[in-house]
Write an enzyme that holds these catalytic residues in place. Structure first.
Site, mmCIF file in Angstrom:
data_model
loop_
_atom_site.group_PDB
_atom_site.id
_atom_site.type_symbol
_atom_site.label_atom_id
_atom_site.label_comp_id
_atom_site.label_asym_id
_atom_site.label_seq_id
_atom_site.Cartn_x
_atom_site.Cartn_y
_atom_site.Cartn_z
ATOM 1 N N ARG A 11 0.845 -1.198 -0.021
ATOM 2 C CA ARG A 11 -0.059 0.141 -0.017
ATOM 3 C C ARG A 11 0.943 1.138 0.017
ATOM 4 O O ARG A 11 0.410 2.240 -0.388
ATOM 5 C CB ARG A 11 -0.747 0.049 1.147
ATOM 6 C CG ARG A 11 -1.944 -1.263 1.291
ATOM 7 C CD ARG A 11 -2.742 -1.389 -0.068
ATOM 8 N NE ARG A 11 -3.624 -2.409 0.004
ATOM 9 C CZ ARG A 11 -3.676 -3.640 -0.194
ATOM 10 N NH1 ARG A 11 -2.470 -3.916 -0.470
ATOM 11 N NH2 ARG A 11 -4.753 -4.559 -0.184
ATOM 12 N N ARG A 70 -2.386 5.911 27.913
ATOM 13 C CA ARG A 70 -2.075 6.540 26.686
ATOM 14 C C ARG A 70 -0.975 5.959 26.063
ATOM 15 O O ARG A 70 -0.901 6.225 24.756
ATOM 16 C CB ARG A 70 -2.086 8.187 27.025
ATOM 17 C CG ARG A 70 -0.572 8.171 27.973
ATOM 18 C CD ARG A 70 -0.545 9.541 28.659
ATOM 19 N NE ARG A 70 0.493 9.481 29.697
ATOM 20 C CZ ARG A 70 0.661 9.182 30.725
ATOM 21 N NH1 ARG A 70 -0.396 8.353 31.109
ATOM 22 N NH2 ARG A 70 1.626 9.285 31.473
ATOM 23 N N LYS A 83 10.733 0.318 29.454
ATOM 24 C CA LYS A 83 9.875 0.633 28.745
ATOM 25 C C LYS A 83 10.290 0.261 27.076
ATOM 26 O O LYS A 83 9.569 -0.211 26.187
ATOM 27 C CB LYS A 83 9.553 2.176 28.567
ATOM 28 C CG LYS A 83 8.649 2.552 29.695
ATOM 29 C CD LYS A 83 8.268 4.183 29.457
ATOM 30 C CE LYS A 83 7.099 4.537 30.578
ATOM 31 N NZ LYS A 83 6.859 5.990 30.680
ATOM 32 N N ASN A 128 10.713 16.188 29.007
ATOM 33 C CA ASN A 128 11.326 17.432 29.796
ATOM 34 C C ASN A 128 12.276 18.093 28.967
ATOM 35 O O ASN A 128 12.943 17.641 27.917
ATOM 36 C CB ASN A 128 12.329 16.692 30.958
ATOM 37 C CG ASN A 128 13.264 15.604 30.565
ATOM 38 O OD1 ASN A 128 14.278 16.455 30.279
ATOM 39 N ND2 ASN A 128 13.292 14.470 30.283
ATOM 40 N N ALA A 130 15.348 19.552 29.560
ATOM 41 C CA ALA A 130 16.629 19.336 29.686
ATOM 42 C C ALA A 130 17.057 18.262 28.289
ATOM 43 O O ALA A 130 17.965 18.440 27.638
ATOM 44 C CB ALA A 130 17.011 18.707 30.752
ATOM 45 N N CYS A 186 2.765 15.189 32.847
ATOM 46 C CA CYS A 186 1.636 14.439 32.721
ATOM 47 C C CYS A 186 1.022 14.035 34.145
ATOM 48 O O CYS A 186 0.021 14.060 34.449
ATOM 49 C CB CYS A 186 1.429 13.296 31.716
ATOM 50 S SG CYS A 186 1.883 14.045 30.089
ATOM 51 N N CYS A 243 20.676 32.874 18.111
ATOM 52 C CA CYS A 243 20.308 31.756 18.630
ATOM 53 C C CYS A 243 21.738 31.330 19.273
ATOM 54 O O CYS A 243 22.652 31.225 18.514
ATOM 55 C CB CYS A 243 19.728 30.568 17.863
ATOM 56 S SG CYS A 243 19.514 29.158 18.527
ATOM 57 N N CYS A 246 22.446 27.470 17.054
ATOM 58 C CA CYS A 246 22.364 27.322 15.639
ATOM 59 C C CYS A 246 22.797 28.766 14.833
ATOM 60 O O CYS A 246 22.905 28.537 13.832
ATOM 61 C CB CYS A 246 21.251 26.768 14.970
ATOM 62 S SG CYS A 246 19.886 27.799 14.797
#
Length: 248
Positions: A11, A70, A83, A128, A130, A186, A243, A246
């Site tokens: 597909r 979730r 995980k 997060n 960091a 969360c 910045c 960058c």
């Protein structure tokens, strides 16, 4: 591609924008996913189903019952497992041909440079600032495309920073590390479950387009999603000359 792969990915192959060549690019691709929670779950599942050759999953957390509302890559039977191991199990069931590398670690800048350097596209699915800033710095330094997603409460956002381009902005151009933005989690504020699915799936879509060479998409753009009113708003992003990551 063998006959089984031609059938599995038929597909995609039928799409003019992907075809045989684009699908082969996916099979040859390497993607780094930082965070295998609400965003990383759907992103990893769709990238695996699409046939991305190697997925490197990086997360130092274990599956908790509260995640199951979730984080759809995890199951009740994997509660307590790292995980990344839980995710690797699910990916193997969807597409055993995918080389899934599970890294149960919280990476520092040096380790990130190693992982980002070996990836074609990087997905920031963490929770997060960091880690987000560290991932962004590595992608800027190594000129790797970064697909960044976030979701909290009922609002989500998605941006693509194609840092292979000289004029591309980076995450720090959008949210400066010097700013004092509040960091919401969360665990303390809550999040609408389908929202993370929407954002994570869109991250997978943008990653697939980058890998397949499809130029249309969210590069240098920010997509904001309001899941209550179901509003989608898109804005252009510009590189900040001042910045610190960058800029010139």
């Amino acid at each position: 591609m063998n006959d089984q792969q031609l059938l599995r990915y038929s597909r995609h192959i039928l799409l003019d924008e992907i075809g045989i060549e684009g699908q082969q690019r996916l099979l040859d691709a390497k993607v780094l996913i930082v965070g295998v929670g609400g965003l990383g779950s759907p992103a990893a599942l769709y990238l695996a189903a699409a046939g991305v050759g190697r997925l490197t999953l990086c997360d130092n957390d274990n599956v908790d019952f509260s995640n199951l509302q979730r984080q759809i890559i995890h199951r009740t039977g994997t509660v307590g497992l790292p995980k990344v191991d839980s995710a690797r199990r699910a990916i193997g069931e969807i597409n055993p041909d995918v080389d899934c590398v599970a890294l149960p670690e919280r990476v520092d800048q040096e380790r990130l440079l190693e992982l980002v350097g070996d990836a074609d596209v990087v997905l920031d699915c963490c929770d997060n600032f960091a880690t987000r800033y560290a991932v962004n710095r590595a992608c800027v330094l190594l000129r790797k495309p970064l697909v960044s997603g976030a979701a909290i409460l009922t609002h989500g956002q998605l941006a693509v920073f194609d840092l292979r381009r000289d004029d591309a902005p980076c995450y720090n151009c959008l949210f400066s590390e010097d700013s004092e933005s509040p960091e919401l989690r969360c665990a303390t504020t809550g999040v609408f479950a389908p929202l993370v699915g929407v954002i994570g799936t869109l991250q997978a879509a943008e990653a697939i387009k980058l890998l397949a060479g499809i130029e249309r998409g969210l590069s240098s753009r920010l997509l904001f999603v309001d899941a209550l009113d179901m509003n989608f708003m898109r804005s252009e992003l510009r590189r900040d000359p001042s910045c610190k990551v960058c800029g010139a």
